[in-house]
Design a protein around this motif. Structure first.
Motif, PDB file in Angstrom:
ATOM      1  N   ARG A 120       0.816  -1.222   0.000  1.00 36.66           N
ATOM      2  CA  ARG A 120       0.000   0.000   0.000  1.00 36.66           C
ATOM      3  C   ARG A 120       0.853   1.278   0.000  1.00 36.66           C
ATOM      4  O   ARG A 120       0.350   2.369  -0.226  1.00 36.66           O
ATOM      5  CB  ARG A 120      -0.992  -0.015   1.171  1.00 36.66           C
ATOM      6  CG  ARG A 120      -0.405   0.197   2.562  1.00 36.66           C
ATOM      7  CD  ARG A 120      -1.495   0.067   3.619  1.00 36.66           C
ATOM      8  NE  ARG A 120      -0.990   0.421   4.946  1.00 36.66           N
ATOM      9  CZ  ARG A 120      -1.067   1.641   5.457  1.00 36.66           C
ATOM     10  NH1 ARG A 120      -1.620   2.606   4.780  1.00 36.66           N
ATOM     11  NH2 ARG A 120      -0.589   1.884   6.663  1.00 36.66           N
ATOM     12  N   CYS A 157      -4.027   7.854   9.256  1.00 38.73           N
ATOM     13  CA  CYS A 157      -5.241   7.177   8.804  1.00 38.73           C
ATOM     14  C   CYS A 157      -5.416   5.905   9.650  1.00 38.73           C
ATOM     15  O   CYS A 157      -4.478   5.490  10.336  1.00 38.73           O
ATOM     16  CB  CYS A 157      -5.136   6.841   7.325  1.00 38.73           C
ATOM     17  SG  CYS A 157      -3.900   5.581   6.969  1.00 38.73           S
ATOM     18  N   CYS A 160      -2.607   3.257   9.272  1.00 30.33           N
ATOM     19  CA  CYS A 160      -1.336   3.654   9.891  1.00 30.33           C
ATOM     20  C   CYS A 160      -1.447   3.614  11.415  1.00 30.33           C
ATOM     21  O   CYS A 160      -0.530   3.170  12.109  1.00 30.33           O
ATOM     22  CB  CYS A 160      -0.928   5.050   9.427  1.00 30.33           C
ATOM     23  SG  CYS A 160      -0.328   5.096   7.727  1.00 30.33           S
ATOM     24  N   ALA A 178       3.529   7.090   8.120  1.00 24.07           N
ATOM     25  CA  ALA A 178       2.648   7.796   7.185  1.00 24.07           C
ATOM     26  C   ALA A 178       2.454   6.950   5.942  1.00 24.07           C
ATOM     27  O   ALA A 178       3.172   5.964   5.737  1.00 24.07           O
ATOM     28  CB  ALA A 178       3.272   9.131   6.783  1.00 24.07           C
ATOM     29  N   CYS A 179       1.466   7.324   5.127  1.00 23.57           N
ATOM     30  CA  CYS A 179       1.244   6.632   3.857  1.00 23.57           C
ATOM     31  C   CYS A 179       0.636   7.613   2.858  1.00 23.57           C
ATOM     32  O   CYS A 179       0.405   8.775   3.181  1.00 23.57           O
ATOM     33  CB  CYS A 179       0.347   5.414   4.052  1.00 23.57           C
ATOM     34  SG  CYS A 179      -1.385   5.847   4.343  1.00 23.57           S
ATOM     35  N   GLU A 181      -2.297   7.907   1.975  1.00 28.01           N
ATOM     36  CA  GLU A 181      -3.579   8.412   2.458  1.00 28.01           C
ATOM     37  C   GLU A 181      -3.423   9.632   3.363  1.00 28.01           C
ATOM     38  O   GLU A 181      -4.189  10.578   3.292  1.00 28.01           O
ATOM     39  CB  GLU A 181      -4.273   7.324   3.313  1.00 28.01           C
ATOM     40  CG  GLU A 181      -4.895   6.197   2.532  1.00 28.01           C
ATOM     41  CD  GLU A 181      -6.039   6.706   1.672  1.00 28.01           C
ATOM     42  OE1 GLU A 181      -6.897   7.441   2.203  1.00 28.01           O
ATOM     43  OE2 GLU A 181      -6.041   6.385   0.461  1.00 28.01           O
ATOM     44  N   CYS A 182      -2.433   9.552   4.265  1.00 29.71           N
ATOM     45  CA  CYS A 182      -2.444  10.497   5.377  1.00 29.71           C
ATOM     46  C   CYS A 182      -1.177  11.331   5.527  1.00 29.71           C
ATOM     47  O   CYS A 182      -1.137  12.251   6.326  1.00 29.71           O
ATOM     48  CB  CYS A 182      -2.699   9.735   6.675  1.00 29.71           C
ATOM     49  SG  CYS A 182      -1.398   8.551   7.087  1.00 29.71           S
TER      50      CYS A 182
HETATM   51 ZN   LIG Z   1      -1.732   6.386   6.551  1.00 31.07          ZN
END
Ligand SMILES: [Zn+2]
Ligand SMILES: [Zn+2]
Ligand SMILES: [Zn+2]
Length: 756
Positions: A120, A157, A160, A178-179, A181-182
């Motif tokens: 992801r 998110c 995470c 983190a990723c 998404e966020c």
């Molecule tokens: Zn995330």
């Protein structure tokens, strides 16, 4: 059945220590708990005694990669009959004595995920975990917790957050987790700050670099300026715009296999390049390489580094042989860290800016290391190493040492730990001065040190000295420059005895108000006595003589031959117009703007100019570096340097050597041979002088310090000669021999001296 309480100190918080302990305990079927406390990590385990012993053994031999254990104490205590092993929230409020980890290069697990299309975080430029990623550069305050970092503005998110809370996950309490998404994102803007929309910023950066653009890339500790290192025009454009004429530029290559195409990499160098610190390592150029000759002109080495952030890895997917990655600044100014600041200060240098929205709180340049006889020699100690402390053999007062003017770093001490700051740079402009003040404020806060003593160099004009003298209500302690150099070497080697200290550098303020720089001291961590130095010689024009080595050559010729120097047949004399030379000689004769110096660095300059290598330098130390690079290594001859006694002091006069060098030049001897003989003369001089001092004093320990000891030939030859003679030789490895390490010596001397 037994129960043990284990207290571990060192860098053990924020480095994945608790999950590591948790998994180890579960695996060994031990019950109990682990928790952070004010001095590190506390563990209690209950179970089979043998298993507890193995458990402790495993902690010692196999800790998480970022942990630095300084002590483990074990007490056996009464049983408590726990039924499981848990990670406890901190028992007491985490105090600020726990150490903070430096910034760490991306780990292999994260790297695998970065390039795994099914992950992801595939291609996510800020992937990190408990074992890697930013630390020091994103910390606002402590304890090291997300809300006190520049990740504060990004809310995790749910995915995470789950990783963050799961003790069995490798992102458990990874504060910058983190990723896509966020987390933070990257974006590309042009020179006017307009975002290029509808493009993949990383792919577009790659394509612009391929076309020869100069791109400012926001990194971990600051901005880099990047160009394709094989593109002559791009490299020259970067040099022109950055006002960096000849100083070597660092280059980044995807991995060692690729770098082997243009450099020779020894196994130990590879180890350093791939270490969690990922410093710039000076490696030998391979002949016929495809890197632009303008990257490191007239230099046998490249400053090489490997990608250390996910973003670097993504950019290097562009199949570059290497990219120039030099600090994002104008010559001698601090490196840029903020987007707006970069757009202003690097306007006209960078064509495009690859930015991101995670703030950098503390600018931290790349570190630079060179291997000497397989041991690391630190040239610049910064990212990856700071704020890891130097552990001292003694307890010190809380001291702030303000460092020198060049290559400034500051040092704070507490207990037996000395925290040397990152490279602050040349304290010669307002930008550097404010970086200096910021660093003091930031470090005293995150290390919770309230200095009771302030140590400073005796040079009245250093901005660091002026800063110290302006500190109200603190005890001040001035430290002589070369004593501080030797003490810094003693401190990192944990030597408290008195030694013979050989301190060789460009310049440092002397106790007699003259410019010292070729000194032999009898010194310990408290006191020093000067026992020998190079003969004083005028420095015609002061700072101008540092930039123009021909002036030093002329000063030595005039000292050796008087007015008759004009009769010599030397190409130097034809290169410099007679009128110009006459002005300089007049300055020397009438003592106009010609301070006296015993500098060893200036002696190197004089010889470099005499043999025709360099009359003007473009960066500090250039003439000496080129003189070293020309050495014909098989030459074993040397020149005479006479010893003259002046009371207690021995004066080393290079004048007989200068005359012999002139003779050799007239005989048509090659610069490489003269250079080798010159270096050998210094080895001979200091070996002889140490023997004489050993006879008189019985002292057998010798310490080297000062910027001249970045010269590998001198360092290795003098070390082996003295060792053959039975001396114990101490040299630098954890901190630089140049002024970048000076603050450590100042701090230690002040702490001891203030007791008197
Ligand atoms: Zn995330
Ligand atoms: Zn990682
Ligand atoms: Zn110095």
């Amino acid at each position: 059945m037994s129960r043990a309480r284990i207290q571990i100190t060192g860098i053990v918080q924020g480095v994945g220590f608790r999950p590591f302990i948790y998994q180890l305990a579960i695996g060994s079927r031990l019950c109990g708990f682990v928790a952070n406390n004010s001095s590190g990590v506390e563990i209690e385990v209950e179970g089979d005694e043998e298993k507890i012993e193995d458990f402790i053994g495993e902690i010692k031999s196999n800790p998480p990669p970022l942990a630095r254990i300084t002590s483990i104490t074990v007490d056996f205590i009464p049983l408590n009959s726990d039924s499981s092993f848990v990670i406890k929230e901190s028992i007491v409020q985490e105090e600020r004595t726990a150490l903070i980890s430096p910034d760490i290069a991306i780990c292999s697990d994260c790297l695998r995920e970065l390039f795994d299309p099914s992950d992801r975080r595939y291609g996510y430029p800020f992937i990190n975990c408990t074992n890697c990623g930013p630390r020091y550069t994103i910390i606002k305050d402590i304890p090291y917790d997300r809300k006190f970092t520049s990740m504060d503005s990004f809310k995790m998110c749910p995915a995470c957050q789950r990783e963050y809370e799961d003790p069995s996950n490798r992102r458990f309490h990874a504060q910058p987790n983190a990723c896509w998404e966020c987390g933070p994102r990257v974006f590309l803007v042009d020179g006017k700050g307009n975002e290029l929309v509808g493009v993949d910023p990383v792919k577009e950066t790659i394509s612009l670099l391929k076309k020869g653009a100069v791109i400012a890339i926001k990194g971990l500790g600051g901005f880099h300026l990047a160009v394709d290192a094989t593109n002559d025009e791009a490299v020259l454009a970067l040099r022109r715009r950055k006002l960096r004429e000849e100083k070597p530029l660092a280059i980044m290559s995807a991995d060692c296999r690729k770098a082997e195409e243009f450099a020779v990499i020894e196994p130990e160098e590879r180890g350093l390049l791939e270490s969690p610190q990922h410093p710039i390592v000076l490696v030998r150029k391979r002949e016929g390489n495809r890197i632009s000759p303008y990257v490191a002109p007239r230099n046998p080495c490249f400053g090489l580094l490997l990608p250390y952030t996910p973003l670097h890895h993504l950019i290097l997917q562009g199949d570059f042989l290497a990219l120039v990655m030099t600090s994002g600044n104008l010559s001698e100014e601090p490196i840029c860290i903020y987007n707006k600041e970069a757009l202003e200060r690097l306007a006209g240098i960078a064509d495009y800016f690859l930015l991101h929205n995670r703030d950098i709180y503390l600018r931290t340049d790349d570190s630079v290391v060179r291997l000497v006889e397989r041991k690391p020699l630190m040239v610049r100690r910064s990212r990856g190493y700071v704020p890891q402390p130097i552990l001292l053999p003694m307890e010190l007062k809380q001291v702030l040492a303000c460092g020198a003017e060049a290559k400034n770093t500051i040092c704070l001490t507490k207990g037996n730990r000395a925290f040397l700051s990152q490279h602050i740079g040349e304290l010669e402009n307002l930008e550097s001065l404010s970086f200096f003040e910021e660093s003091i404020a930031h470090l005293t806060r995150i290390l919770q040190i309230e200095p009771e003593l302030i140590a400073y160099d005796l040079h009245p004009d250093y901005l660091s000295t002026k800063y110290a003298l302006s500190c109200q209500g603190k005890r001040l302690y001035g430290v002589q420059h070369h004593h501080a150099h030797i003490a810094s070497c003693l401190a990192e080697n944990r030597v408290e005895d008195s030694v013979l200290g050989i301190a060789l550098d460009g310049s440092g303020y002397g106790l007699d108000g003259k410019i010292w720089g070729g000194e032999v001291l009898v010194a310990d961590l408290r006191r020093t006595r000067r026992v020998g130095h190079f003969r004083y010689i005028p420095l015609p024009g002061g700072a101008a003589a540092v930039r123009e080595p021909w002036r030093m050559a002329l000063s030595y010729l005039y000292a050796a031959y008087g007015a008759e120097y004009t009769d010599l047949k030397l190409s130097l004399l034809s290169r410099i117009p007679e009128r110009t030379r006459q002005i300089i000689v007049k300055m020397i004769q009438q003592e106009i703007n010609s301070p006296l110096t015993s500098s060893c660095g200036r002696l190197f300059d004089a010889v470099a100019a005499l043999v025709g290598l360099r009359d003007y330098i473009r960066f500090e130390g250039q003439a000496a570096m080129e003189l070293e690079a020309t050495i014909s290594s098989e030459e074993e001859g040397y020149y005479p340097i006479s010893l003259e006694q002046e009371g207690e002091l021995t004066i080393f006069s290079p004048l007989p050597m200068i005359r012999r060098i002139v003779e050799d030049i007239n005989k048509g001897e090659l610069p490489g041979v003269i250079s080798a003989k010159f270096h050998n003369s210094l080895v001979q001089l200091f070996a002889d002088f140490c023997l004489k001092l050993r006879e008189e004093t019985g002292m057998e320990k010798v310490a080297f310090s000062g910027g001249v000891f970045q010269n590998m030939y001198l360092l290795t030859h003098l070390t082996s000669r003295l060792e053959q003679l039975g001396f114990q030789v101490y040299t630098h490895s954890q901190i630089p021999p140049n002024d970048g390490g000076l603050a450590l010596g100042q701090a230690v001397i002040a702490s001891y001296g203030a007791d008197k």
